[in-house]
Design a protein around this motif. Structure first.
Motif, PDB file in Angstrom:
ATOM      1  N   ILE A 115     -12.127  52.735 -98.020  1.00 51.72           N
ATOM      2  CA  ILE A 115     -12.259  52.318 -96.614  1.00 51.72           C
ATOM      3  C   ILE A 115     -11.719  53.435 -95.734  1.00 51.72           C
ATOM      4  CG2 ILE A 115     -11.463  50.672 -94.870  1.00 51.72           C
ATOM      5  CD1 ILE A 115     -13.339  49.425 -96.835  1.00 51.72           C
ATOM      6  N   SER A 116     -12.516  53.818 -94.760  1.00 51.19           N
ATOM      7  CA  SER A 116     -12.033  54.855 -93.848  1.00 51.19           C
ATOM      8  C   SER A 116     -11.932  54.242 -92.450  1.00 51.19           C
ATOM      9  CB  SER A 116     -13.002  56.033 -93.844  1.00 51.19           C
ATOM     10  OG  SER A 116     -14.249  55.600 -93.386  1.00 51.19           O
ATOM     11  N   VAL A 117     -11.156  54.895 -91.642  1.00 47.12           N
ATOM     12  CA  VAL A 117     -10.997  54.366 -90.286  1.00 47.12           C
ATOM     13  C   VAL A 117     -12.049  54.975 -89.367  1.00 47.12           C
ATOM     14  CG1 VAL A 117      -8.549  53.836 -90.488  1.00 47.12           C
ATOM     15  CG2 VAL A 117      -9.264  56.124 -89.792  1.00 47.12           C
ATOM     16  N   ASP A 118     -12.436  54.189 -88.405  1.00 42.64           N
ATOM     17  CA  ASP A 118     -13.470  54.635 -87.468  1.00 42.64           C
ATOM     18  C   ASP A 118     -12.818  54.660 -86.078  1.00 42.64           C
ATOM     19  OD1 ASP A 118     -15.800  55.239 -86.190  1.00 42.64           O
ATOM     20  OD2 ASP A 118     -16.589  53.180 -86.252  1.00 42.64           O
ATOM     21  N   ILE A 119     -12.278  55.797 -85.756  1.00 34.50           N
ATOM     22  CA  ILE A 119     -11.503  55.908 -84.511  1.00 34.50           C
ATOM     23  C   ILE A 119     -12.441  56.247 -83.350  1.00 34.50           C
ATOM     24  CG2 ILE A 119      -9.647  57.175 -83.346  1.00 34.50           C
ATOM     25  CD1 ILE A 119      -8.611  55.539 -85.675  1.00 34.50           C
ATOM     26  N   LYS A 120     -12.406  55.414 -82.372  1.00 30.48           N
ATOM     27  CA  LYS A 120     -13.154  55.722 -81.143  1.00 30.48           C
ATOM     28  C   LYS A 120     -12.572  54.895 -79.980  1.00 30.48           C
ATOM     29  CE  LYS A 120     -16.772  52.524 -82.551  1.00 30.48           C
ATOM     30  NZ  LYS A 120     -18.119  52.433 -83.094  1.00 30.48           N
ATOM     31  N   THR A 121     -13.007  55.231 -78.837  1.00 26.77           N
ATOM     32  CA  THR A 121     -12.476  54.547 -77.654  1.00 26.77           C
ATOM     33  C   THR A 121     -13.146  53.185 -77.493  1.00 26.77           C
ATOM     34  OG1 THR A 121     -12.204  56.696 -76.631  1.00 26.77           O
ATOM     35  CG2 THR A 121     -12.113  54.769 -75.162  1.00 26.77           C
ATOM     36  N   PHE A 122     -12.332  52.182 -77.240  1.00 24.67           N
ATOM     37  CA  PHE A 122     -12.920  50.852 -77.003  1.00 24.67           C
ATOM     38  C   PHE A 122     -12.092  50.069 -75.960  1.00 24.67           C
ATOM     39  CE2 PHE A 122      -9.968  48.036 -79.254  1.00 24.67           C
ATOM     40  CZ  PHE A 122      -9.275  48.936 -80.052  1.00 24.67           C
ATOM     41  N   ASP A 123     -12.694  48.983 -75.521  1.00 22.35           N
ATOM     42  CA  ASP A 123     -12.076  48.159 -74.469  1.00 22.35           C
ATOM     43  C   ASP A 123     -11.205  47.122 -75.149  1.00 22.35           C
ATOM     44  OD1 ASP A 123     -11.418  46.416 -72.477  1.00 22.35           O
ATOM     45  OD2 ASP A 123     -13.419  46.413 -71.557  1.00 22.35           O
ATOM     46  N   LEU A 124      -9.890  47.384 -75.167  1.00 20.03           N
ATOM     47  CA  LEU A 124      -8.960  46.516 -75.863  1.00 20.03           C
ATOM     48  C   LEU A 124      -8.893  45.139 -75.179  1.00 20.03           C
ATOM     49  CD1 LEU A 124      -6.709  46.127 -78.017  1.00 20.03           C
ATOM     50  CD2 LEU A 124      -5.101  47.008 -76.314  1.00 20.03           C
ATOM     51  N   HIS A 125      -8.828  45.149 -73.873  1.00 25.70           N
ATOM     52  CA  HIS A 125      -8.716  43.878 -73.136  1.00 25.70           C
ATOM     53  C   HIS A 125      -9.901  42.994 -73.409  1.00 25.70           C
ATOM     54  CE1 HIS A 125      -5.619  45.484 -69.987  1.00 25.70           C
ATOM     55  NE2 HIS A 125      -5.335  45.812 -71.238  1.00 25.70           N
ATOM     56  N   SER A 126     -11.069  43.593 -73.387  1.00 19.65           N
ATOM     57  CA  SER A 126     -12.297  42.851 -73.629  1.00 19.65           C
ATOM     58  C   SER A 126     -12.292  42.241 -75.021  1.00 19.65           C
ATOM     59  CB  SER A 126     -13.488  43.798 -73.465  1.00 19.65           C
ATOM     60  OG  SER A 126     -14.652  43.166 -73.876  1.00 19.65           O
ATOM     61  N   MET A 127     -11.853  43.059 -75.970  1.00 18.18           N
ATOM     62  CA  MET A 127     -11.809  42.584 -77.343  1.00 18.18           C
ATOM     63  C   MET A 127     -10.867  41.401 -77.485  1.00 18.18           C
ATOM     64  SD  MET A 127     -10.583  44.451 -80.806  1.00 18.18           S
ATOM     65  CE  MET A 127      -8.938  43.820 -80.645  1.00 18.18           C
TER      66      MET A 127
END
Lengths: 852, 182
Positions: free
Chosen positions: A452-464
């Motif tokens: 398993i690898s991590v998929d780092i990217k920018t996302f909307d934490l509040h929305s999530m």
């Protein structure tokens, strides 16, 4: 005698030799001369007598015949001219004396005539006889006696002369030879004395002084030259000795200070020499102590005496033994592992004199190897477990296709009775749960296998977070629980991290909270600690720690179980014995936290609730980098404006055809079914469907051939063909596309996958409601290293075998083949196995084909 | 053994006795026959020590010719068949020197005194040895001539006559015989 001569001094040898040679030469010369003289004398006498006798014989014939004694006497008297003649007599034919001359010895005629030879020398006299003949007729005999006293006298005179000459020669050679001897022997004696002096004193600077330029002078030069060379050699040898001494000291130091044990031992098993390191290795204070106490290697050192025998046999036959490992006793009786590197030293007859070599204590290395082996065994076991789970999961997923498919299909039926609907809900939920369980198991195995690898990217934490709150609100309200989300103000809206993993952890935590809470509240708090956002944003990767906390007022966890909650397949059994789920949720959550370089913690009190805190490093993201998540559609029906859409479902499995047909009919498509490729062609020509769902592996005519033919039929190129297959192993995706497929779907398929593919047809338009789609996992980075080129190190035969195994779906054989790949490259083998475990069969097949 | 052979044997026995005595004993008491035996023996001796040219190898007897008559009917028959070299002696009787033929020796009897000159002329420069026993014949050209002196039979040699012939007597014969003409 010869020895006596050989031991004489050179001077005496020379004198003796010189005089002997002169004496012998002189005597020889004189003897030869004497013999010559005697011969000359005799020859002379004989010649004279013979001549006279001849005349007498001739002349006396007539006198004898006429018996003329007077004439006979006259004739015989001619002998008086020869002074040596003593007397003579002529006998007639009747052997009677005819005439005589001088005094003839009183010897009878018979005696005289029996003289064997014509001439005889005897007692200072010479006897001569001859027949008196004329024209072949014998008339008588002439007998002459001559004195040889003169000859004897001559001989005696000669001997006297010889002696005088010898004396003279001896005297001359004594004086002359003496000085000659001195001239030769003195330089030699001088040389001899000098050599003796050099030998006694060891002083090679002494030189002999040359006197003459003769051979002895040359000998002096050579001698002096030799002394020069000896002096030079001495100097050189002295230098070499010093070098040797230094070298010996150097090697002695190496021997004494080496960390390896160095030894020499006899073939019988007794140590001759050991260095301090060796003594220490076996627990002895000094080499001397070791040598005194160890008298038999075989019994005192070797734990297993057969090992010693094997060592012996090998060194005898191969002369050299490398890395020979054995167990040995130390002084205190403990056992160590030793590695022996030795060789046999032999004499010129190849008889072994002794062994010499080094010993190394490899006990630590051995232990480490054992640990490594144990670790590898454990890893292999773990991997086998993962593989097993993956295979089981895969086998379960396939029938799940039918279960979920039919359930979903039936749920679309609005005419169902309520009880049937409930039952179907239960079936679907159970199926979903089972699928979830399987997915969890798969996820866990992937995590454990490090895939398993991590998929780092920018996302909307509040929305999530808000989305999650919405998601769980239904369930919390159903249990009359109070669910609240508190987003702290400092929590940035956009962050850079793995959204999917964070979401999954929170889903797990919230799900558990609701599951294990009967009353009270569930609170999701956010916060930021170690705020470093004031620094350079670009450079500060861990600019802050994002803290997400799920609090509940549930059953809580006992202190002793706190350690267990994050372990795989463990569930803390509460007072009420609730036990649902896979038991992997928290374990997966913790693994995810670790993957994100964070941590998940729990604090709880039994009966008072629990607090799970996820802390992960993160940094603030840029809103523009946010990618909108894809949505999956819940298709309700075809849009009204869409006309008639004909879909041909081709599959040899009736259940598969049935599910597809029913799903699509529900939505409004016109459906016809075909059992194989050939039948599909007939229907296609007759019915002209806009869309074809084509199974690949079928009897009579397979999907690939059918697609190829459809594409050749007029208007066949306008049709959307969707290839569906349960086993991608035997089908190459690329080949399927090459045969004319537009889309490719694997079983078990979800209905939305089918709808997504169909929606690509220009005429199709659905009425649906959106549903967020889960993010696909990414292929681990390390798998990207797998290229066809990297597989070229493997033999073509092996690649072909793997390809065949894939085509025939023989996974056990495939795994065996992948194990053999380890012999060539362990990493490649692991990566290929990774593809198998991940069911990435098509990727694997592409790789194999490109490499082959 | 015939009578001739017996006679020959006897004669030589006498000769042996004769040779045992010093000189060529010729006692007055001896008979005419003995005298001629003695002369025959001496003829034989002289012939032995004389060389003729082309002597050896001739396939004919060594011929002694008796010219004229010997006194008292004597002959030289005792010499018959004796060997001179490898040739047997034969005795022939001739009356004239012209009959000499190839004879090696001619014994000139006293009866031929008148023809002596002609005889010596005839043998001049020939290989013919001339012998006689008549006083004065040597002086007249006969090479060997027997004579008796003090009861000894002796011979004289006409050296000139010898040298005018082709025969070569042994030189030592000159020391035994008396030289009459040098």
């Amino acid at each position: 005698m010869i020895k006596y001569y050989q031991n004489l001094s050179i001077r005496k040898k020379y004198t003796l030799g010189f005089h002997t040679v002169v004496l012998i030469a002189t005597i020889a010369a004189l003897v030869v001369l004497g013999i010559k003289n005697i011969q000359t004398f005799r020859t002379n006498l004989i010649a004279r007598i013979e001549a006279t006798a001849g005349v007498i014989s001739t002349n006396s014939v007539v006198a004898i015949d006429f018996n003329d004694v007077t004439q006979g006497r006259i004739i015989l008297s001619s002998l008086k001219d020869i002074p040596e003649v003593i007397g003579a007599v002529i006998y007639n034919i009747d052997e009677e004396e005819f005439v005589s001359f001088g005094s003839v010895p009183d010897v009878s005629f018979d005696r005289q005539m029996t003289l064997d030879e014509k001439i005889l020398f005897e007692d200072d006299q010479m006897y001569f006889k001859t027949l008196i003949e004329y024209q072949g007729e014998v008339y008588g005999t002439l007998f002459i006696v001559a004195s040889t006293e003169n000859l004897s006298k001559q001989i005696w005179d000669f001997i006297g002369f010889t002696l005088i000459v010898l004396v003279i020669i001896f005297v001359v050679t004594f004086f002359l030879g003496g000085s000659l001897t001195n001239s030769i022997t003195e330089p030699v004696l001088n040389l001899s004395n000098t050599a003796l002096k050099i030998s006694n004193e060891g002083d090679y600077s002494i030189r002999v002084n040359k006197i003459y330029d003769d051979e002895i002078g040359t000998l002096y030069d050579s001698f002096n030259n030799m002394l020069d060379q000896i002096a030079a050699k001495n100097s050189e040898i002295s230098g070499l000795n010093n070098s040797l001494l230094e070298s010996e000291q150097k090697y002695r130091r190496i021997f004494e200070n080496a960390t390896e044990g160095i030894y020499q031992s006899t073939p019988e098993g007794r140590f001759l020499t050991v260095n301090p390191a060796l003594a220490k290795m076996f627990g002895y204070g000094t080499p001397e102590e070791f040598l005194t106490e160890i008298t038999d290697v075989k019994t005192q050192i070797y734990v297993d005496q057969n090992t010693h025998n094997e060592f012996h046999d090998r060194i005898k036959s191969e002369n050299t033994v490398r890395d020979f490992e054995s167990r040995a006793y130390k002084k205190d009786g403990s056992i160590i592992y030793i590695s022996d590197n030795s060789h046999a030293v032999r004499d010129k007859n190849s008889k072994i004199l002794y062994f010499e070599g080094t010993l190394e204590d490899i006990t630590e290395k051995k232990k480490s190897e054992e640990l490594t082996l144990a670790k590898e065994a454990a890893e292999a076991a773990s991997k086998a477990k993962s593989t097993f789970l993956a295979n089981i999961s895969h086998e379960i997923r396939t029938p799940m296709n039918a279960i979920l498919g039919y359930t979903q299909l039936m749920q679309r039926d609005t005419d169902l009775k309520d009880e049937h609907k409930k039952a179907l809900d239960t079936v679907n939920r159970s199926g979903e749960h089972l699928l979830e369980l399987i997915n969890d198991v798969l996820e866990m195995t992937k995590i454990e296998a490090g895939r398993i690898s991590v998929d780092i990217k920018t996302f909307d934490l509040h929305s999530m977070l808000e989305d999650l709150e919405r998601m769980f609100r239904v369930r919390s309200e159903a249990k009359l629980l109070d669910l609240s989300l508190n987003i702290e103000k400092s929590t940035p809206r956009y962050i850079v991290s793995d959204e999917s993993k964070i979401r999954q952890v929170l889903v797990n935590l919230l799900g558990n909270a609701i599951k294990f809470t009967k009353k009270g509240s569930i609170i999701l708090d956010t916060g930021v600690t170690e705020d470093g956002r004031n620094g350079d944003k670009d450079q500060l990767r861990h600019s802050f720690i994002l803290s997400l906390e799920v609090k509940d007022t549930g059953i809580g966890i006992s202190e002793k179980d706190l350690d267990l909650v994050f372990k795989s397949f463990e569930q803390a059994i509460g007072d009420e014995g609730i036990r649902t789920g896979s038991g992997l949720g928290l374990a997966i959550s913790r693994k995810y936290a670790h993957l994100l370089e964070g941590e998940i913690k729990v604090s709880s009190k039994l009966g008072e609730g629990s607090v799970f805190t996820l802390e992960i490093p993160a940094r603030e993201g840029n809103p523009s980098d946010v990618t909108e998540p894809a949505v999956k559609k819940r298709v309700l029906t075809l849009a009204e404006e869409v006309g008639e859409i004909r879909v041909l479902v081709v599959d040899d499995q009736e259940s598969n055809r049935d599910i597809l047909a029913k799903i699509l009919k529900e939505v409004g498509f016109l459906i016809r079914e075909a059992e194989d490729g050939l039948e599909s062609l007939k229907i296609f020509e007759e019915w002209r469907p806009q869309i074809v769902l084509m199974d690949i592996k079928m009897p009579v005519m397979d999907g690939k051939e059918a697609m190829r033919r459809i594409r050749k039929i007029r208007g066949g190129d306008q049709t959307v063909i969707i290839a569906i297959t349960a086993s991608v192993l035997s089908e190459e995706e690329a080949e399927v596309f090459a045969c004319g497929a537009d889309y490719f779907i694997r079983k078990p398929f979800r209905d939305f996958e089918i709808f997504e593919a169909i929606e690509n047809h220009p005429e199709v338009q659905f009425i649906s409601y959106d549903q967020e789609r889960t993010t696909d996992e990414k292929v681990p980075d390390k798998l990207s290293k797998l290229t066809p080129d990297s597989l070229t190190i493997l033999p073509d035969e092996l690649l072909e075998k793997m390809s065949n195994a894939l085509h025939s779906g023989n996974y056990d054989h495939l795994i065996e083949l992948l194990n053999s790949v380890e012999e060539y490259d362990k990493e490649i083998a692991e990566n290929l196995k990774e593809l198998v475990v991940r069911f990435e069969y098509n990727t694997l097949l592409n790789l194999l084909n490109d490499a082959n | 053994m015939d009578k001739k052979s017996l006679k020959f044997l006897l004669s030589f026995t006498v000769l042996l006795v004769f040779f045992a005595a010093p000189g060529f004993l010729c006692a007055q008491s001896i008979t005419m026959e003995d005298e001629y035996v003695l002369k025959s023996v001496n003829i034989f001796r002289i012939c032995k020590f004389t060389e003729w040219p082309n002597f050896s190898g001739l396939d004919r007897p060594f011929t002694i010719a008796v010219l004229g008559d010997l006194p008292g009917n004597q002959n030289l028959g005792i010499l018959e068949d004796r060997l001179i070299g490898d040739r047997k002696i034969t005795i022939t009787k001739i009356n004239d020197i012209e009959e000499l033929g190839s004879s090696e020796v001619v014994f000139v009897c006293a009866s031929e005194e008148d023809k002596l000159d002609a005889i010596t002329r005839y043998v001049l420069n020939k290989a013919v040895l001339t012998i006689s026993d008549t006083e004065g014949f040597a002086e007249k050209g006969i090479m060997f001539n027997f004579y008796i002196e003090e009861n000894f039979l002796k011979f004289e040699i006409n050296r000139e006559a010898v040298e005018n012939s082709l025969v070569k007597p042994h030189s030592r014969l000159y020391t035994i015989g008396k030289i009459v003409k040098d």
